[in-house]
Design a protein around this motif. Structure first.
Motif, PDB file in Angstrom:
ATOM      1  N   UNK A 297       0.830  -1.206   0.000  1.00 45.17           N
ATOM      2  CA  UNK A 297       0.000   0.000   0.000  1.00 45.17           C
ATOM      3  C   UNK A 297       0.868   1.261   0.000  1.00 45.17           C
ATOM      4  N   UNK A 298       1.966   1.230   0.746  1.00 45.47           N
ATOM      5  CA  UNK A 298       2.859   2.394   0.800  1.00 45.47           C
ATOM      6  C   UNK A 298       3.484   2.674  -0.559  1.00 45.47           C
ATOM      7  N   UNK A 299       3.776   1.634  -1.313  1.00 44.05           N
ATOM      8  CA  UNK A 299       4.330   1.834  -2.656  1.00 44.05           C
ATOM      9  C   UNK A 299       3.336   2.601  -3.528  1.00 44.05           C
ATOM     10  N   UNK A 300       2.058   2.261  -3.409  1.00 38.45           N
ATOM     11  CA  UNK A 300       1.023   2.971  -4.163  1.00 38.45           C
ATOM     12  C   UNK A 300       0.912   4.418  -3.705  1.00 38.45           C
ATOM     13  N   UNK A 301       1.018   4.636  -2.409  1.00 41.39           N
ATOM     14  CA  UNK A 301       0.931   6.002  -1.884  1.00 41.39           C
ATOM     15  C   UNK A 301       2.083   6.860  -2.396  1.00 41.39           C
ATOM     16  N   UNK A 302       3.287   6.259  -2.466  1.00 47.14           N
ATOM     17  CA  UNK A 302       4.422   7.013  -3.003  1.00 47.14           C
ATOM     18  C   UNK A 302       4.212   7.356  -4.480  1.00 47.14           C
ATOM     19  N   UNK A 303       3.672   6.399  -5.239  1.00 47.90           N
ATOM     20  CA  UNK A 303       3.406   6.666  -6.654  1.00 47.90           C
ATOM     21  C   UNK A 303       2.413   7.816  -6.809  1.00 47.90           C
ATOM     22  N   UNK A 304       1.424   7.880  -5.935  1.00 47.38           N
ATOM     23  CA  UNK A 304       0.457   8.979  -5.995  1.00 47.38           C
ATOM     24  C   UNK A 304       1.106  10.306  -5.623  1.00 47.38           C
ATOM     25  N   UNK A 305       2.048  10.261  -4.671  1.00 49.55           N
ATOM     26  CA  UNK A 305       2.799  11.468  -4.312  1.00 49.55           C
ATOM     27  C   UNK A 305       3.614  11.954  -5.507  1.00 49.55           C
ATOM     28  N   UNK A 306       4.177  11.004  -6.234  1.00 44.62           N
ATOM     29  CA  UNK A 306       5.055  11.350  -7.356  1.00 44.62           C
ATOM     30  C   UNK A 306       4.276  11.797  -8.586  1.00 44.62           C
ATOM     31  N   UNK A 307       3.166  11.085  -8.900  1.00 41.65           N
ATOM     32  CA  UNK A 307       2.473  11.332 -10.168  1.00 41.65           C
ATOM     33  C   UNK A 307       1.118  12.020 -10.018  1.00 41.65           C
ATOM     34  N   UNK A 308       0.683  12.226  -8.780  1.00 46.09           N
ATOM     35  CA  UNK A 308      -0.591  12.912  -8.593  1.00 46.09           C
ATOM     36  C   UNK A 308      -1.637  12.012  -7.959  1.00 46.09           C
ATOM     37  N   UNK A 309      -2.432  12.581  -7.093  1.00 46.31           N
ATOM     38  CA  UNK A 309      -3.469  11.850  -6.366  1.00 46.31           C
ATOM     39  C   UNK A 309      -4.405  11.122  -7.336  1.00 46.31           C
TER      40      UNK A 309
END
Length: 407
Positions: A297-309
């Protein structure tokens, strides 16, 4: 050919492949065809209380022949085959007096099962080997278990002079898609304790399994003409590869064994606009299992931080848990199976399952249910095989275990 082998060869002719992501049980109607056949066979041999549910669960009883104290003992196997490889039009090859050498499964396609790639073949030298023709899986997982249970049941019904307690038999659909226990009625089944006959090589005896979860990642990209995509395109496929790269490299089925858990990317599909990645997450240790899910789940959260919510959606659902804690108060189940193996000259192989069984779910539903071997090898693919001798030995084992439950 022995009765257990004849049964097995008949059952593998039925296409019972289950299907992921279905909201009904069974996930494929074709499983009901085999369920009906098994119910008819049980009735024909004289089993009692034979019934088949709308969902395809088959139940039957073998009445006790003793007045001595004995728990009600259950044996369970599943009817479906894995969705990961075709189970349609299985054409088994029977190789008598196998010479231990590499086998050409399919001359037209030049498919070989080599002794170098599969060193366990040397242990079945001289036996009657049953393999695939290279186009399908075989179905020993778990039609060998079904054949062994039914042959055991038939033997007891033909030998009423043999003392045993009541035996309950259950055949389930959809085990391969993690739903075999969903519609299983433990109370109606009627057993105090049970064994699933769903393991691998002869001697395998297991009461530990993975804690298991499924994970899905959906990535929302943005498709722009590649000629003008600078600063605007978001390639969902590439972001999917990036997500995979964030997971620990060596926590992968290719590099793990024993008690080591993993993240397994089972499928990936999509386009620049949208991609989906399906995972299975496994670990024997509950704390490490929870950490794996958290990292996912944290990996997905980082991707959202990087590419947008909203770019990445991650969904995790628990499938089953390690049955060890539920079996520990009933370790006599393991002791009796081990002693029965040794009495028959079978070397017990007590090791953790790197997977799951219906028994794991059923143990948490109040039916302690460790897992016994079928004798099969290389499940879920074209290199699956089993020997007639192994199936005969497992049948003897089920008979011996049942006899040992008279206290």
């Amino acid at each position: 050919m022995s009765e257990v082998a004849k049964r097995f060869l008949e059952y593998v002719s039925y296409d019972t492949q289950s299907q992921e992501e279905q909201n009904v049980i069974p996930s494929t109607k074709k499983q009901l065809i085999l369920a009906k056949k098994l119910a008819e066979e049980l009735e024909g041999m004289g089993a009692e209380n034979v019934r088949i549910t709308d969902q395809g669960y088959v139940y039957a009883d073998i009445p006790a022949t003793t007045n001595k104290p004995a728990p009600v003992l259950g044996f369970i196997a599943h009817m479906d085959t894995a969705p990961s490889f075709s189970g349609k039009d299985v054409k088994p090859k029977v190789i008598e007096n196998y010479d231990g050498k590499s086998i050409c499964l399919n001359p037209d396609l030049d498919i070989w099962m080599t002794a170098e790639d599969f060193p366990d073949l040397k242990h079945v030298n001289g036996q009657t080997l049953i393999t695939t023709d290279g186009n399908t899986l075989l179905g020993a997982d778990d039609k060998a278990g079904i054949a062994e249970i039914l042959t055991m049941a038939d033997w007891f019904l033909k030998h009423p002079e043999e003392e045993h307690g009541k035996i309950c038999i259950g055949f389930t659909p959809d085990e391969e898609v993690g739903r075999g226990a969903d519609g299983f009625d433990v109370k109606a089944f009627g057993a105090d304790v049970a064994y699933t006959v769903d393991g691998g090589p002869l001697g395998e005896l297991t009461y530990e399994n993975f804690n298991g979860a499924s994970g899905r990642v959906t990535i929302h990209g943005r498709n722009i003409h590649p000629g003008s995509g600078k600063g605007q395109m978001k390639n969902a496929l590439l972001m999917g590869m990036e997500f995979q790269a964030m997971l620990p490299v060596f926590e992968n089925p290719m590099y793990t064994e024993g008690y080591e858990g993993f993240f397994h990317l089972d499928s990936m599909s999509g386009s620049v606009e949208e991609a989906k990645l399906d995972y299975i997450i496994r670990d024997h240790d509950m704390d490490r299992f929870e950490e794996k899910k958290k990292l996912f789940v944290m990996a997905a959260e980082f991707m959202n931080y990087k590419y947008g919510k909203g770019t990445v959606e991650a969904y995790v659902k628990d499938s089953y848990y390690n049955m060890k804690e539920k079996i520990k108060p009933h370790m006599y189940l393991i002791d009796k199976a081990k002693a029965s193996m040794e009495k028959l000259g079978i070397q017990p192989l007590i090791e953790p399952i790197r997977g799951g069984t219906d028994g794991a779910r059923l143990s948490y539903m109040g039916l302690p249910c460790p897992n016994i071997c079928t004798g099969g090898h290389n499940f879920h693919g074209k290199f699956e095989y089993i020997t007639v001798e192994a199936m005969e030995k497992v049948t003897e084992l089920l008979i011996e275990i049942t006899k040992s439950f008279i206290f």
